[in-house]
Design an enzyme around this catalytic site. Structure first.
Site, PDB file in Angstrom:
ATOM      1  N   SER A 142       0.753  -1.089   0.036  1.00  0.00           N
ATOM      2  CA  SER A 142      -0.031  -0.214  -0.047  1.00  0.00           C
ATOM      3  C   SER A 142       0.984   1.278   0.022  1.00  0.00           C
ATOM      4  O   SER A 142       2.063   1.170   0.476  1.00  0.00           O
ATOM      5  CB  SER A 142      -0.821  -0.093   1.227  1.00  0.00           C
ATOM      6  OG  SER A 142      -1.354   1.292   1.472  1.00  0.00           O
ATOM      7  N   TYR A 155      -1.685  -0.794  10.569  1.00  0.00           N
ATOM      8  CA  TYR A 155      -1.628  -0.901   9.113  1.00  0.00           C
ATOM      9  C   TYR A 155      -0.515  -0.388   8.290  1.00  0.00           C
ATOM     10  O   TYR A 155       0.053  -1.289   7.580  1.00  0.00           O
ATOM     11  CB  TYR A 155      -3.030  -0.331   8.740  1.00  0.00           C
ATOM     12  CG  TYR A 155      -3.287  -0.482   7.190  1.00  0.00           C
ATOM     13  CD1 TYR A 155      -3.521  -1.782   6.685  1.00  0.00           C
ATOM     14  CD2 TYR A 155      -3.349   0.321   6.341  1.00  0.00           C
ATOM     15  CE1 TYR A 155      -3.620  -2.232   5.489  1.00  0.00           C
ATOM     16  CE2 TYR A 155      -3.791   0.062   4.806  1.00  0.00           C
ATOM     17  CZ  TYR A 155      -3.590  -1.252   4.339  1.00  0.00           C
ATOM     18  OH  TYR A 155      -3.802  -1.389   3.181  1.00  0.00           O
TER      19      TYR A 155
HETATM   20  P1  NAP Z   1     -11.564  -5.983  -0.012  1.00  0.00           P
HETATM   21  O1  NAP Z   1     -12.439  -5.541  -0.963  1.00  0.00           O
HETATM   22  O2  NAP Z   1     -11.991  -6.059   1.512  1.00  0.00           O
HETATM   23  O3  NAP Z   1     -10.984  -7.644  -0.164  1.00  0.00           O
HETATM   24  C1  NAP Z   1     -10.077  -8.353   0.964  1.00  0.00           C
HETATM   25  C2  NAP Z   1     -10.208  -9.616   0.569  1.00  0.00           C
HETATM   26  O4  NAP Z   1      -9.552 -10.638   1.530  1.00  0.00           O
HETATM   27  C3  NAP Z   1     -11.596 -10.393   0.289  1.00  0.00           C
HETATM   28  O5  NAP Z   1     -11.447 -11.385  -0.769  1.00  0.00           O
HETATM   29  C4  NAP Z   1     -11.504 -11.178   1.667  1.00  0.00           C
HETATM   30  O6  NAP Z   1     -12.476 -12.189   1.472  1.00  0.00           O
HETATM   31  C5  NAP Z   1     -10.355 -11.616   2.025  1.00  0.00           C
HETATM   32  N1  NAP Z   1      -9.890 -11.863   3.241  1.00  0.00           N
HETATM   33  C6  NAP Z   1      -9.942 -10.904   4.472  1.00  0.00           C
HETATM   34  N2  NAP Z   1      -9.710 -11.523   5.516  1.00  0.00           N
HETATM   35  C7  NAP Z   1      -9.393 -12.899   5.267  1.00  0.00           C
HETATM   36  C8  NAP Z   1      -8.936 -13.950   6.061  1.00  0.00           C
HETATM   37  N3  NAP Z   1      -8.747 -13.837   7.418  1.00  0.00           N
HETATM   38  N4  NAP Z   1      -8.590 -14.970   5.374  1.00  0.00           N
HETATM   39  C9  NAP Z   1      -8.786 -15.085   3.952  1.00  0.00           C
HETATM   40  N5  NAP Z   1      -9.069 -14.147   3.252  1.00  0.00           N
HETATM   41  C10 NAP Z   1      -9.444 -12.877   3.944  1.00  0.00           C
HETATM   42  O7  NAP Z   1     -10.197  -5.507   0.175  1.00  0.00           O
HETATM   43  P2  NAP Z   1      -9.220  -4.941  -1.094  1.00  0.00           P
HETATM   44  O8  NAP Z   1      -9.245  -3.331  -1.229  1.00  0.00           O
HETATM   45  O9  NAP Z   1      -9.530  -5.735  -2.261  1.00  0.00           O
HETATM   46  O10 NAP Z   1      -8.009  -5.127  -0.241  1.00  0.00           O
HETATM   47  C11 NAP Z   1      -6.862  -6.272  -0.837  1.00  0.00           C
HETATM   48  C12 NAP Z   1      -5.692  -5.817  -0.433  1.00  0.00           C
HETATM   49  O11 NAP Z   1      -5.202  -4.423  -0.996  1.00  0.00           O
HETATM   50  C13 NAP Z   1      -5.290  -5.680   0.922  1.00  0.00           C
HETATM   51  O12 NAP Z   1      -4.360  -6.273   1.165  1.00  0.00           O
HETATM   52  C14 NAP Z   1      -5.269  -4.204   1.132  1.00  0.00           C
HETATM   53  O13 NAP Z   1      -4.476  -3.779   2.401  1.00  0.00           O
HETATM   54  C15 NAP Z   1      -4.793  -3.699   0.052  1.00  0.00           C
HETATM   55  N6  NAP Z   1      -4.844  -2.217  -0.327  1.00  0.00           N
HETATM   56  C16 NAP Z   1      -6.160  -1.806  -0.438  1.00  0.00           C
HETATM   57  C17 NAP Z   1      -6.400  -0.260  -0.871  1.00  0.00           C
HETATM   58  C18 NAP Z   1      -7.846  -0.060  -0.881  1.00  0.00           C
HETATM   59  O14 NAP Z   1      -8.051   1.380  -0.977  1.00  0.00           O
HETATM   60  N7  NAP Z   1      -8.752  -0.702  -1.187  1.00  0.00           N
HETATM   61  C19 NAP Z   1      -5.141   0.366  -0.971  1.00  0.00           C
HETATM   62  C20 NAP Z   1      -3.880  -0.091  -0.587  1.00  0.00           C
HETATM   63  C21 NAP Z   1      -3.900  -1.539  -0.462  1.00  0.00           C
HETATM   64  P3  NAP Z   1     -13.322 -13.174   2.553  1.00  0.00           P
HETATM   65  O15 NAP Z   1     -14.181 -11.910   3.409  1.00  0.00           O
HETATM   66  O16 NAP Z   1     -14.267 -13.753   1.832  1.00  0.00           O
HETATM   67  O17 NAP Z   1     -12.255 -13.653   3.397  1.00  0.00           O
END
Ligand code: NAP
Length: 268
Positions: A142, A155
């Protein structure tokens, strides 16, 4: 329309958001997939939709990566499935509240998912990739890896680990034909924000990217062999200057004597 197989990509957090877009894009690129997340129904729906669209073989593993037994099951797949060529460490959670508004148990769970699970999965996959002559690991970090003041500090710290670990992997595996990439998204329109405590609708729209654009840019950076990809950063020279400053410090970080400014040792 089936492209030649590129082997199998295991994607964590593939049930929604950024991981779901990776699943779509990588299947289109010719990867078979192993999709990992907790929500079994969503994974199954995705697997059948993507198989129909791309003709690839897509497996779903319902696993909570915060659960040791579930994590061990996924590690075993990474150790034993010789078709795996790519690991996308994407599953992660964040937080928007500062220390004084945060629950330490939630912080520990965040570290377990963002740091411990990512590390264990990487350790599980690397020996096989090395034995088979190469592969790739994409770690979703991130922008808070270099800007921990923006959101919750644990985080930020967890994502700084992902960046540092990726830099070290690149160094340690330099002669093993394993491509390493740390992706550093800015705000991306997914459920992440609601779960972290601030719905994405509350952010200024001019700082929010779609998950599709973020992943497409990240994959372009991957194709270009970038170690660190910051999809939103207009001028990559800014990252390169930051990285050069870090490299320039390296020969001076460990010496026999403290620096003069600390006035340690016999007075002159
Ligand atoms: P998201 O829409 O909340 O998706 C998160 C994913 O991780 C979901 O598929 C969730 O599926 C899975 N997950 C969560 N807890 C888990 C667990 N305990 N075991 C297995 N799977 C788990 O978030 P996203 O934005 O796509 O995030 C993906 C990555 O991008 C993360 O590492 C986040 O830190 C990073 N990121 C996001 C942003 C942003 O602004 N969105 C910015 C920078 C970095 P289930 O609920 O089905 O388990």
């Amino acid at each position: 329309m089936t492209t030649q197989s590129k082997g199998t990509a295991l994607i964590t957090g593939a049930s929604t958001g950024i991981g779901a877009v990776y699943a779509h894009r990588l299947a289109k690129r010719g990867y078979d997939l192993i999709l990992v997340a907790r929500n079994r129904d969503r994974l199954r729906d995705m697997a059948s939709r993507l198989t129909a669209e791309t003709g690839r073989t897509i497996e779903a593993i319902a696993a909570d990566l915060n659960d040791k037994a579930d994590l061990a099951r996924v590690e075993e797949v990474l150790r034993s499935d010789a078709s795996i060529t790519l690991l996308v460490n994407n599953a992660g959670v964040g937080g928007t509240a500062p220390l004084l508004g945060s629950d330490i148990d939630k912080m520990e769970q965040m570290i377990n998912l963002n740091v411990v699970a990512l590390t264990r999965l990487t350790y599980a996959v690397v020996p096989g990739l090395v034995a088979r002559g190469g592969g790739a690991i994409i770690n979703i970090a991130s922008i808070v890896a270099v800007a921990p003041e923006i959101l919750n500090g644990v985080y930020g710290g967890s994502k700084a680990f992902v960046l540092a670990f990726s830099q070290s992997l690149k160094h340690e595996l330099a002669d093993k034909n394993i491509n390493i990439q740390a992706v550093m998204p800015g705000a991306t329109a997914t459920d992440f924000w609601g779960i972290a405590g601030t719905p994405v609708e509350h952010l200024p729209t001019e700082i929010v990217m779609s998950a599709e654009d973020m992943v497409d840019a990240a994959l372009a950076g991957f194709d270009q062999g970038e170690l660190a990809t910051i999809p939103a950063l207009p001028d990559y020279a800014q990252w390169q200057a930051y990285e050069s400053a870090r490299q320039a410090m390296m020969p001076n970080l460990s010496r026999t004597k403290p620096a003069d400014r600390y006035h340690v040792g016999p007075a002159a």
